[in-house]
Motif scaffolding. Sequence first.
Motif, PDB file in Angstrom:
ATOM      1  N   GLY A 101      18.749 -35.646  15.079  1.00  0.00           N
ATOM      2  CA  GLY A 101      19.214 -34.808  13.983  1.00  0.00           C
ATOM      3  C   GLY A 101      18.145 -33.942  13.355  1.00  0.00           C
ATOM      4  O   GLY A 101      18.364 -32.745  13.096  1.00  0.00           O
ATOM      5  N   ILE A 102      16.964 -34.502  13.105  1.00  0.00           N
ATOM      6  CA  ILE A 102      15.902 -33.737  12.433  1.00  0.00           C
ATOM      7  C   ILE A 102      15.424 -32.561  13.283  1.00  0.00           C
ATOM      8  O   ILE A 102      15.352 -31.425  12.789  1.00  0.00           O
ATOM      9  N   GLU A 105      17.038 -30.985  15.684  1.00  0.00           N
ATOM     10  CA  GLU A 105      18.137 -30.033  15.823  1.00  0.00           C
ATOM     11  C   GLU A 105      18.337 -29.234  14.529  1.00  0.00           C
ATOM     12  O   GLU A 105      18.651 -28.041  14.563  1.00  0.00           O
ATOM     13  N   THR A 106      18.167 -29.899  13.397  1.00  0.00           N
ATOM     14  CA  THR A 106      18.313 -29.212  12.109  1.00  0.00           C
ATOM     15  C   THR A 106      17.224 -28.159  11.934  1.00  0.00           C
ATOM     16  O   THR A 106      17.495 -27.028  11.494  1.00  0.00           O
ATOM     17  N   ALA A 156      18.001 -25.257  14.119  1.00  0.00           N
ATOM     18  CA  ALA A 156      19.123 -24.481  13.592  1.00  0.00           C
ATOM     19  C   ALA A 156      18.678 -23.535  12.483  1.00  0.00           C
ATOM     20  O   ALA A 156      19.278 -22.471  12.280  1.00  0.00           O
ATOM     21  N   PHE A 157      17.619 -23.902  11.767  1.00  0.00           N
ATOM     22  CA  PHE A 157      17.095 -23.043  10.700  1.00  0.00           C
ATOM     23  C   PHE A 157      16.057 -22.037  11.215  1.00  0.00           C
ATOM     24  O   PHE A 157      15.337 -21.428  10.429  1.00  0.00           O
ATOM     25  N   ASP A 179      24.922 -27.489  21.534  1.00  0.00           N
ATOM     26  CA  ASP A 179      25.306 -27.878  20.176  1.00  0.00           C
ATOM     27  C   ASP A 179      26.433 -28.913  20.188  1.00  0.00           C
ATOM     28  O   ASP A 179      26.450 -29.839  19.372  1.00  0.00           O
ATOM     29  N   THR A 188      25.015 -32.302  21.127  1.00  0.00           N
ATOM     30  CA  THR A 188      24.263 -32.845  19.995  1.00  0.00           C
ATOM     31  C   THR A 188      25.194 -33.443  18.944  1.00  0.00           C
ATOM     32  O   THR A 188      24.961 -34.551  18.443  1.00  0.00           O
TER      33      THR A 188
END
Length: 281
Positions: free
Chosen positions: A42-43, A45-46, A49-50, A250, A253
């Motif tokens: 999660g971290i 990928e986040t 994404a930013f 995505d 994930t």
Amino acid sequence: MGNFSLLCNYVYLHFSGYRSRSTDIFLRHLIVANSLVILSRGIPETMAAFGKEHFLDDLGCKLVFYVQWVGRGVSMDSTCLLSVFQAITISSRSSIWAQLKMKMKDLTYMEPSIILCWVLHLLLTVRIPVLITDKRNRKNFSKTIHFQYCSLMLRENTTGTLFAALTLSHDILCLTFMIWANASMVLILYRHKKQAHYIQRQNSSRASAETRASQRILALVSAFVFFYTLSSTLNACFTLIDKTSLWLVDSITLISAGFPTVSPFILMSHECFLCRLTWKK
């Protein structure tokens, strides 16, 4: 937050001197494994994404994917052991599992089994860091799968094929046991429901507790099989496609994080933690 809340509750019950149930051993390890999957997947990928690029070096990529795969493997093994344990627990005393059922009442046999799962996956997953590199690596391989922040390098050799075969065999074996355990529990609960009016009142609470526990584990395992089957299908499509598809990455994930995210809420919806306070030693 769901996994963290559930883990804090188990830690509180443990250090407060309250009696642990046999299934709590598997659930604690399952929650830790799920948390590792969420954090390691999660971290990064986040951040990707930013718009963050190249925030992981080669060592970071290897560590993230190694932790993710270890967590995934232990999560599968914990769910498998939990479902098989519960199926044997609620089986008839006159069944072929009677002797094993008596041995399983001794909790000292359970902790080493789940610790062994951690050790096995820590060893079996050592090949993952070899295949993972950061996106700045320009070496040529037979096939490269690009994630948003790291790359997976596939080599055409016997070792890679053997590793894939072992991983697939492990997954199929665990899924087979889980499906068998689920089917057994459904059948036992159906028979129990038909014969419930013959059960004496003093055994009703015991049967009711076992029924609630079985229903909780049934929901948990069903969720795992659903998310894993969907994730495996998309992963197969991903490896077969020559061009990296962002929407597919995505989707994989999101689905990979589905079970670790949903499982604590499934457990909490079937759990009454306040009732556990009456089980003090």
